[in-house]
Design a protein around this motif. Structure first.
Motif, PDB file in Angstrom:
ATOM      1  N   ALA A   1       0.856  -1.179   0.000  1.00 20.34           N
ATOM      2  CA  ALA A   1       0.000   0.000   0.000  1.00 20.34           C
ATOM      3  C   ALA A   1       0.892   1.227   0.000  1.00 20.34           C
ATOM      4  O   ALA A   1       2.114   1.134   0.167  1.00 20.34           O
ATOM      5  CB  ALA A   1      -0.922  -0.010   1.220  1.00 20.34           C
ATOM      6  N   THR A   2       0.302   2.390  -0.191  1.00 14.69           N
ATOM      7  CA  THR A   2       1.068   3.637  -0.241  1.00 14.69           C
ATOM      8  C   THR A   2       0.529   4.613   0.803  1.00 14.69           C
ATOM      9  O   THR A   2      -0.546   4.425   1.357  1.00 14.69           O
ATOM     10  CB  THR A   2       0.980   4.284  -1.630  1.00 14.69           C
ATOM     11  OG1 THR A   2      -0.407   4.550  -1.937  1.00 14.69           O
ATOM     12  CG2 THR A   2       1.553   3.363  -2.696  1.00 14.69           C
ATOM     13  N   GLY A   3       1.308   5.668   1.031  1.00 17.47           N
ATOM     14  CA  GLY A   3       0.864   6.730   1.916  1.00 17.47           C
ATOM     15  C   GLY A   3       1.264   6.573   3.363  1.00 17.47           C
ATOM     16  O   GLY A   3       0.912   7.417   4.197  1.00 17.47           O
ATOM     17  N   PHE A   4       2.002   5.528   3.693  1.00 14.21           N
ATOM     18  CA  PHE A   4       2.416   5.324   5.074  1.00 14.21           C
ATOM     19  C   PHE A   4       3.751   6.021   5.347  1.00 14.21           C
ATOM     20  O   PHE A   4       4.598   6.140   4.455  1.00 14.21           O
ATOM     21  CB  PHE A   4       2.541   3.834   5.384  1.00 14.21           C
ATOM     22  CG  PHE A   4       1.224   3.131   5.491  1.00 14.21           C
ATOM     23  CD1 PHE A   4       0.444   3.266   6.619  1.00 14.21           C
ATOM     24  CD2 PHE A   4       0.752   2.342   4.444  1.00 14.21           C
ATOM     25  CE1 PHE A   4      -0.774   2.624   6.723  1.00 14.21           C
ATOM     26  CE2 PHE A   4      -0.467   1.700   4.536  1.00 14.21           C
ATOM     27  CZ  PHE A   4      -1.236   1.846   5.683  1.00 14.21           C
ATOM     28  N   PRO A   5       3.968   6.474   6.579  1.00 15.46           N
ATOM     29  CA  PRO A   5       5.232   7.157   6.892  1.00 15.46           C
ATOM     30  C   PRO A   5       6.397   6.183   6.981  1.00 15.46           C
ATOM     31  O   PRO A   5       6.224   4.982   7.243  1.00 15.46           O
ATOM     32  CB  PRO A   5       4.949   7.796   8.257  1.00 15.46           C
ATOM     33  CG  PRO A   5       3.896   6.928   8.873  1.00 15.46           C
ATOM     34  CD  PRO A   5       3.038   6.460   7.725  1.00 15.46           C
ATOM     35  N   ALA A   6       7.585   6.717   6.762  1.00 12.80           N
ATOM     36  CA  ALA A   6       8.809   5.923   6.905  1.00 12.80           C
ATOM     37  C   ALA A   6       9.074   5.649   8.379  1.00 12.80           C
ATOM     38  O   ALA A   6       8.720   6.445   9.260  1.00 12.80           O
ATOM     39  CB  ALA A   6       9.987   6.669   6.286  1.00 12.80           C
ATOM     40  N   ASP A   7       9.671   4.515   8.641  1.00 17.19           N
ATOM     41  CA  ASP A   7      10.113   4.182   9.989  1.00 17.19           C
ATOM     42  C   ASP A   7      11.153   5.220  10.417  1.00 17.19           C
ATOM     43  O   ASP A   7      12.221   5.314   9.812  1.00 17.19           O
ATOM     44  CB  ASP A   7      10.721   2.779   9.981  1.00 17.19           C
ATOM     45  CG  ASP A   7      11.264   2.350  11.336  1.00 17.19           C
ATOM     46  OD1 ASP A   7      11.102   3.098  12.315  1.00 17.19           O
ATOM     47  OD2 ASP A   7      11.843   1.253  11.407  1.00 17.19           O
ATOM     48  N   PRO A   8      10.878   6.015  11.459  1.00 21.97           N
ATOM     49  CA  PRO A   8      11.829   7.064  11.839  1.00 21.97           C
ATOM     50  C   PRO A   8      13.104   6.536  12.485  1.00 21.97           C
ATOM     51  O   PRO A   8      14.084   7.261  12.599  1.00 21.97           O
ATOM     52  CB  PRO A   8      11.028   7.917  12.834  1.00 21.97           C
ATOM     53  CG  PRO A   8      10.031   6.972  13.414  1.00 21.97           C
ATOM     54  CD  PRO A   8       9.667   6.027  12.307  1.00 21.97           C
ATOM     55  N   ASP A   9      13.091   5.283  12.920  1.00 24.43           N
ATOM     56  CA  ASP A   9      14.256   4.696  13.589  1.00 24.43           C
ATOM     57  C   ASP A   9      14.672   3.406  12.888  1.00 24.43           C
ATOM     58  O   ASP A   9      14.958   2.396  13.533  1.00 24.43           O
ATOM     59  CB  ASP A   9      13.937   4.420  15.061  1.00 24.43           C
ATOM     60  CG  ASP A   9      13.593   5.674  15.829  1.00 24.43           C
ATOM     61  OD1 ASP A   9      14.380   6.625  15.773  1.00 24.43           O
ATOM     62  OD2 ASP A   9      12.526   5.704  16.474  1.00 24.43           O
ATOM     63  N   GLN A  10      14.733   3.454  11.571  1.00 29.85           N
ATOM     64  CA  GLN A  10      14.920   2.226  10.806  1.00 29.85           C
ATOM     65  C   GLN A  10      16.255   1.546  11.052  1.00 29.85           C
ATOM     66  O   GLN A  10      16.387   0.343  10.794  1.00 29.85           O
ATOM     67  CB  GLN A  10      14.750   2.498   9.313  1.00 29.85           C
ATOM     68  CG  GLN A  10      15.665   3.567   8.757  1.00 29.85           C
ATOM     69  CD  GLN A  10      15.255   3.977   7.358  1.00 29.85           C
ATOM     70  OE1 GLN A  10      15.911   3.641   6.389  1.00 29.85           O
ATOM     71  NE2 GLN A  10      14.162   4.699   7.247  1.00 29.85           N
ATOM     72  N   ALA A  11      17.255   2.261  11.555  1.00 28.90           N
ATOM     73  CA  ALA A  11      18.556   1.639  11.839  1.00 28.90           C
ATOM     74  C   ALA A  11      18.730   1.342  13.322  1.00 28.90           C
ATOM     75  O   ALA A  11      19.817   0.949  13.745  1.00 28.90           O
ATOM     76  CB  ALA A  11      19.686   2.538  11.351  1.00 28.90           C
ATOM     77  N   SER A  12      17.670   1.500  14.118  1.00 30.58           N
ATOM     78  CA  SER A  12      17.784   1.274  15.556  1.00 30.58           C
ATOM     79  C   SER A  12      17.939  -0.209  15.864  1.00 30.58           C
ATOM     80  O   SER A  12      17.246  -1.056  15.284  1.00 30.58           O
ATOM     81  CB  SER A  12      16.543   1.819  16.272  1.00 30.58           C
ATOM     82  OG  SER A  12      16.567   1.476  17.646  1.00 30.58           O
ATOM     83  N   THR A  13      18.816  -0.509  16.797  1.00 30.65           N
ATOM     84  CA  THR A  13      18.973  -1.887  17.266  1.00 30.65           C
ATOM     85  C   THR A  13      18.381  -2.065  18.660  1.00 30.65           C
ATOM     86  O   THR A  13      18.620  -3.096  19.310  1.00 30.65           O
ATOM     87  CB  THR A  13      20.456  -2.292  17.271  1.00 30.65           C
ATOM     88  OG1 THR A  13      21.193  -1.360  18.085  1.00 30.65           O
ATOM     89  CG2 THR A  13      21.037  -2.296  15.866  1.00 30.65           C
ATOM     90  N   VAL A  14      17.610  -1.092  19.126  1.00 34.98           N
ATOM     91  CA  VAL A  14      16.912  -1.252  20.403  1.00 34.98           C
ATOM     92  C   VAL A  14      15.915  -2.401  20.261  1.00 34.98           C
ATOM     93  O   VAL A  14      15.111  -2.411  19.326  1.00 34.98           O
ATOM     94  CB  VAL A  14      16.179   0.045  20.793  1.00 34.98           C
ATOM     95  CG1 VAL A  14      15.336  -0.169  22.044  1.00 34.98           C
ATOM     96  CG2 VAL A  14      17.175   1.175  21.012  1.00 34.98           C
ATOM     97  N   PRO A  15      15.954  -3.392  21.130  1.00 33.83           N
ATOM     98  CA  PRO A  15      15.047  -4.539  20.978  1.00 33.83           C
ATOM     99  C   PRO A  15      13.577  -4.117  20.999  1.00 33.83           C
ATOM    100  O   PRO A  15      13.173  -3.258  21.786  1.00 33.83           O
ATOM    101  CB  PRO A  15      15.394  -5.420  22.194  1.00 33.83           C
ATOM    102  CG  PRO A  15      16.787  -5.030  22.574  1.00 33.83           C
ATOM    103  CD  PRO A  15      16.891  -3.570  22.271  1.00 33.83           C
ATOM    104  N   LEU A  16      12.795  -4.706  20.114  1.00 27.82           N
ATOM    105  CA  LEU A  16      11.349  -4.502  20.087  1.00 27.82           C
ATOM    106  C   LEU A  16      10.724  -5.671  20.831  1.00 27.82           C
ATOM    107  O   LEU A  16      10.850  -6.821  20.406  1.00 27.82           O
ATOM    108  CB  LEU A  16      10.848  -4.414  18.649  1.00 27.82           C
ATOM    109  CG  LEU A  16      11.475  -3.292  17.820  1.00 27.82           C
ATOM    110  CD1 LEU A  16      10.975  -3.324  16.382  1.00 27.82           C
ATOM    111  CD2 LEU A  16      11.209  -1.932  18.455  1.00 27.82           C
ATOM    112  N   THR A  17      10.053  -5.393  21.924  1.00 28.57           N
ATOM    113  CA  THR A  17       9.661  -6.436  22.871  1.00 28.57           C
ATOM    114  C   THR A  17       8.169  -6.760  22.857  1.00 28.57           C
ATOM    115  O   THR A  17       7.709  -7.541  23.685  1.00 28.57           O
ATOM    116  CB  THR A  17      10.067  -6.032  24.297  1.00 28.57           C
ATOM    117  OG1 THR A  17       9.455  -4.770  24.633  1.00 28.57           O
ATOM    118  CG2 THR A  17      11.585  -5.886  24.395  1.00 28.57           C
ATOM    119  N   GLU A  18       7.401  -6.137  21.951  1.00 29.23           N
ATOM    120  CA  GLU A  18       5.972  -6.432  21.842  1.00 29.23           C
ATOM    121  C   GLU A  18       5.603  -6.715  20.393  1.00 29.23           C
ATOM    122  O   GLU A  18       6.021  -5.996  19.487  1.00 29.23           O
ATOM    123  CB  GLU A  18       5.131  -5.243  22.307  1.00 29.23           C
ATOM    124  CG  GLU A  18       4.933  -5.111  23.792  1.00 29.23           C
ATOM    125  CD  GLU A  18       3.929  -4.014  24.093  1.00 29.23           C
ATOM    126  OE1 GLU A  18       2.837  -4.311  24.631  1.00 29.23           O
ATOM    127  OE2 GLU A  18       4.224  -2.857  23.770  1.00 29.23           O
TER     128      GLU A  18
END
Length: 280
Positions: A72-89
């Motif tokens: 799909a189109t129109g969605f924002p870019a991931d602002p922290d795309q290079a982050s290595t902070v663990p995503l826990t949920e």
């Protein structure tokens, strides 16, 4: 790359309110030292009720549904795309539900509980005013927002970090590195997409080149779909074993090739929704 058939897959702002006492001069006949009956006495402060989350606007007619092959189109870019902070949920919608381009924004597409037959679990990357942002499948480095309700979350313990330049893949659990392996990544024309993505699920492919082991299909797709073979037009990036002992190269169509023993370790430990970060 993995063709479609391969996948079986507010902050509560508390405001203290109250009025400060405003004193008037004592009137005639007032007893010295006695309280002035015209004085406004401040009552006890009480917190304001929490603000309601921004409402979700009804979706427009004709919105697309995000699938394994349909983005799909129109969605924002991931602002922290290079982050290595663990995503826990990890988040899964309970039924078909619109996903928005921001808190209280515009619905851009629909998400469903499953994608290509497997449960769609997306890592949560942000929360704001009761809304949650998740990494989206079938499009690279993009996030979408969901209003409160209609979804559930599950804990995520694992993370995969790929360094293209070092030809390494590291598996982490609870933020601690467990093992690191030398891998092969995408060739210069079909590079493994950078940024954060996640594991959609696992599937079995018939070719012997995968050493008889299942593949971990990712949410990422080729950055340049014209660069891959026509048979991979609907492909996703994957992590899979390789039948030859050749690692530490840029040779694949975008997938990460693993030694068979390493792939088996991942298959024994990694579940849907696990976040994957690909760094330069």
């Amino acid at each position: 790359m993995l063709a479609r058939r391969a996948v079986a897959l507010a902050a509560l702002a508390i405001t203290l309110t109250g009025c400060s006492a405003k004193h008037h001069p004592a009137g005639p006949g007032a007893t010295p030292g006695a309280p002035d009956p015209t004085t406004l006495v401040a009552g006890p402060s009480s917190p304001a009720p929490p603000a309601a989350p921004p409402s979700a606007a009804p979706p427009a007619a004709g919105l697309t549904t995000i699938t394994y092959t349909q983005a799909a189109t129109g969605f924002p870019a991931d602002p922290d795309q290079a982050s290595t902070v663990p995503l826990t949920e990890g988040l899964q919608v309970r039924e078909k539900q619109p996903v928005y381009d921001g808190v209280g924004g515009t619905a851009r597409a629909y998400l469903t509980p499953q994608i290509s037959g497997v449960n769609l679990v997306m890592p949560v990357v942000a929360r704001q005013d009761g809304w949650v942002a998740v990494l989206l499948p079938s499009m690279n480095r993009s996030i979408g927002w969901l209003p409160p309700g209609g979804w559930s979350t599950t804990p995520l313990r694992d993370q995969i970090v790929v360094h293209r330049g070092a030809y390494t893949l590291t598996w982490l659990r609870d933020g601690q590195a467990q093992q690191t392996w030398t891998v092969t990544v995408g060739a210069s024309a079909t590079e493994t997409p950078l940024g954060r993505t996640f594991v959609l699920g696992r599937s079995a492919l018939p070719s012997k080149v995968y050493a008889g082991l299942d593949v971990l299909a990712l949410g990422a797709v080729p950055d340049d779909k014209k660069a891959v073979a026509s048979g991979l037009a609907d492909a996703h990036t994957g992590i899979h074993a390789w039948y030859r002992n050749e690692f530490g190269y840029r040779k694949s169509n975008g997938c990460v090739r693993m030694p068979p023993a390493a792939q088996k370790t991942l298959l024994d430990n990694i579940g849907s929704g696990t976040s994957v970060v690909v760094l330069p």
